[in-house]
Design a protein around this motif. Structure first.
Motif, short mmCIF file in Angstrom:
data_model
loop_
_atom_site.label_atom_id
_atom_site.label_comp_id
_atom_site.label_asym_id
_atom_site.label_seq_id
_atom_site.Cartn_x
_atom_site.Cartn_y
_atom_site.Cartn_z
N ALA A 114 21.90 -33.31 29.94
CA ALA A 114 22.82 -32.35 30.56
C ALA A 114 23.06 -32.62 32.03
CB ALA A 114 22.27 -30.94 30.36
N GLY A 115 23.29 -33.86 32.39
CA GLY A 115 23.66 -34.20 33.76
C GLY A 115 22.64 -33.69 34.76
N PRO A 116 23.10 -33.08 35.86
CA PRO A 116 22.17 -32.58 36.88
C PRO A 116 21.30 -31.44 36.38
CG PRO A 116 24.40 -31.86 37.35
CD PRO A 116 24.50 -32.87 36.25
N PHE A 117 21.65 -30.87 35.22
CA PHE A 117 20.86 -29.78 34.67
C PHE A 117 19.85 -30.28 33.61
CE2 PHE A 117 25.07 -27.95 35.77
CZ PHE A 117 24.64 -27.21 36.86
N THR A 118 19.67 -31.59 33.55
CA THR A 118 18.69 -32.15 32.61
C THR A 118 17.29 -31.59 32.80
OG1 THR A 118 19.96 -34.20 32.40
CG2 THR A 118 17.64 -34.30 31.81
N PRO A 119 16.77 -31.43 34.04
CA PRO A 119 15.44 -30.83 34.18
C PRO A 119 15.35 -29.43 33.60
CG PRO A 119 16.14 -31.84 36.24
CD PRO A 119 17.33 -31.84 35.34
N VAL A 120 16.45 -28.67 33.69
CA VAL A 120 16.48 -27.33 33.12
C VAL A 120 16.34 -27.41 31.60
CG1 VAL A 120 17.84 -25.22 32.87
CG2 VAL A 120 17.92 -26.51 35.02
N GLU A 121 17.12 -28.31 31.00
CA GLU A 121 17.06 -28.50 29.55
C GLU A 121 15.67 -28.95 29.11
OE1 GLU A 121 19.90 -30.76 26.36
OE2 GLU A 121 19.14 -31.95 28.04
N GLN A 122 15.09 -29.90 29.83
CA GLN A 122 13.78 -30.42 29.46
C GLN A 122 12.70 -29.36 29.63
OE1 GLN A 122 13.44 -33.86 31.98
NE2 GLN A 122 14.38 -35.22 30.48
N ALA A 123 12.79 -28.57 30.70
CA ALA A 123 11.80 -27.52 30.91
C ALA A 123 11.88 -26.46 29.82
CB ALA A 123 12.00 -26.88 32.29
N TRP A 124 13.09 -26.12 29.41
CA TRP A 124 13.28 -25.14 28.34
C TRP A 124 12.67 -25.66 27.03
CZ3 TRP A 124 18.78 -22.89 26.85
CH2 TRP A 124 18.61 -21.81 25.98
N MET A 125 12.95 -26.91 26.72
CA MET A 125 12.42 -27.48 25.48
C MET A 125 10.90 -27.63 25.56
SD MET A 125 13.62 -30.84 23.37
CE MET A 125 15.09 -30.00 22.82
N ALA A 126 10.38 -28.06 26.70
CA ALA A 126 8.93 -28.24 26.84
C ALA A 126 8.19 -26.92 26.64
CB ALA A 126 8.59 -28.82 28.21
N GLY A 127 8.80 -25.81 27.09
CA GLY A 127 8.19 -24.52 26.91
C GLY A 127 8.18 -24.05 25.47
N SER A 128 8.95 -24.72 24.62
CA SER A 128 9.04 -24.35 23.20
C SER A 128 8.26 -25.30 22.30
CB SER A 128 10.52 -24.34 22.76
OG SER A 128 11.28 -23.45 23.55
N VAL A 129 7.56 -26.27 22.90
CA VAL A 129 6.84 -27.28 22.12
C VAL A 129 5.40 -27.38 22.62
CG1 VAL A 129 6.77 -29.71 21.46
CG2 VAL A 129 8.97 -28.58 21.78
N PRO A 130 4.39 -27.36 21.74
CA PRO A 130 3.01 -27.54 22.18
C PRO A 130 2.82 -28.90 22.86
CG PRO A 130 3.09 -26.74 19.91
CD PRO A 130 4.50 -27.10 20.29
N PRO A 131 1.94 -28.98 23.85
CA PRO A 131 1.77 -30.24 24.60
C PRO A 131 1.48 -31.45 23.72
CG PRO A 131 0.64 -28.45 25.72
CD PRO A 131 1.12 -27.89 24.41
#
Length: 422
Positions: A114-131
């Motif tokens: 998602a362009g400059p919003f890639t960290p936002v997308e990744q953080a959202w997904m990481a919060g939905s997935v166990p480490p």
């Protein structure tokens, strides 16, 4: 748990649709500007400016999303991309075209991110997935992006079908209108994804509530110890190290990626259909490599998997510009891409695991910022080199930078694999 799974599904669906549009733009943006009479240096310059603006947006989007949530940022990105694609489709004004590309990075090739919003997308997904599942899920997410981009690259050659009715640059108009429609569909997927609103703010609030310096009755010495929290220092050190590694990698990426269509067209006289076919095959192979890198990371560790695959990719990067034919260059480019870019999922998983949820957006933003800021430099320099007739030097420089980046990545984070096993 069910809502978290639905979040991942919707975000991956959005990435799939977004990546198709990006695949079209990767092939056709530079070719459209070339058809309008733009020189390579001008094309590279506007793509560099897009990288600078994207990097600036990254600086505040990720940390701010930790406080106000993820969803608003991704919705804004999809609507911005929709508007930019319509501008590119309908306008021939150089200033408007430049603004559309600069604000959204359209044509820079972001593999469905998602362009400059890639960290936002990744953080959202990481919060939905166990480490312990992040490497596999992030690698699958990366593969989805590559497969979608491959589809878009194939569609990018459709301009030749209606070129008789829409000559010259007009032949690209239907394709960019299609990108606008895909962006609207992505916005719908993001809107339907559960959560993404207040989780970031809640996580920060909980972190502050648990913080010793926020509790009543704590002594000055306790507050001093908290300010010198060794855990926070370790996180900052890892963030800084990964940022430096990504800065070097971003410099290398910028020299080649955004101008590859122009390079194929200039060196071999390749058409949009031929380039689109090459890039489509490249992204399909890279998608499978992303799945394999997730499997390999589970077996030998994320860091080892990244280092081994990227070192092989560096060798092919340096060999690529010396290939005597378009067919052979296409094969080398596809394999190099698979080895290097196929590790994106594993690298993202590492970046998402360096901090707690409350600082995840900040961590991912810092690393994305340095990657994008550095990659913004490349297109301008490589475009100038291409105008001067130097078709090999950009690849050699990119290979050298990525070699150093890979070596430092292994040196800095080799202990992470050991920590995961213990």
């Amino acid at each position: 748990m069910e809502s978290q799974r639905r979040t991942v599904v919707y975000l991956q669906a959005a990435r799939a649709l977004r990546s198709v549009g990006q695949g079209v733009a990767i092939v056709d943006m530079a070719l459209l500007l070339k058809a309008l009479g733009w020189r390579a240096a001008a094309i590279g310059g506007v793509l560099s400016a897009a990288g600078v603006v994207g990097a600036a947006l990254i600086l505040f989007c990720g940390p701010l999303s930790d406080r106000v949530g993820r969803k608003p940022f991704l919705l804004a990105y999809e609507l911005m991309t929709c508007a930019a694609a319509l501008v590119v489709a309908l306008s021939r004004n150089a200033a408007l075209l430049s603004a559309a590309i600069v604000l959204t990075g359209l044509g820079r090739g972001q593999n469905g991110a998602a362009g400059p919003f890639t960290p936002v997308e990744q953080a959202w997904m990481a919060g939905s997935v166990p480490p312990n599942q992040r490497s596999r899920v992030f690698s699958a997410n990366t593969a989805i992006g590559f497969f979608g981009v491959a589809t878009g690259c194939l569609l990018a050659g459709l301009d030749r079908v209606w070129r008789g009715a829409l000559p010259g640059a007009l032949a690209f108009r239907p394709l960019f209108c299609g990108i606008a429609c895909l962006s609207l569909a992505c916005a719908c997927m993001v809107w339907l994804a559960p959560g993404g609103g207040m989780q970031g703010r809640q996580a920060v609030a909980e972190g502050r509530e648990a913080s010793p310096s926020r509790r009543q009755g704590r002594s000055d010495s306790e507050r001093t110890r908290f300010r010198r929290d060794p855990g926070r220092k370790a996180e900052n050190r890892d963030i800084a190290r990964l940022a430096f590694v990504n800065l070097l990698n971003g410099l290398g990426v910028g020299f080649v990626g955004p101008m590859i269509s122009y390079w194929f067209a200039t060196k071999f006289g390749a058409t949009s259909g031929e380039i689109g076919g090459t890039l489509a095959a490249t992204f399909v192979v890279t998608g499978f490599a992303a799945l394999f890198s997730g499997y390999l990371a589970d077996r030998v560790g994320m860091v080892r998997a990244v280092v081994w695959l990227r070192l092989a990719g560096v060798l092919l990067m340096c060999a690529l510009p010396f290939m005597p034919s378009f067919a052979l260059a296409s094969v080398i480019y596809a394999v190099r891409s698979a080895l290097s870019r196929g590790t994106q999922g594993a690298r993202s998983a590492l970046g998402a695991s360096l901090t707690s949820e409350a600082r995840r957006g900040f961590s991912l933003s810092m690393n994305s910022f340095f990657t994008r800021a550095a990659s913004a430099v490349g297109p301008t320099i490589s475009g100038w080199l291409l105008d001067e007739g130097s078709l090999a030097l950009p690849f050699v420089v990119a290979g050298g930078l990525q070699l150093v980046s890979t070596a430092l990545y292994g040196l800095f984070f080799r202990g992470y694999d050991v920590a995961r096993r213990t």
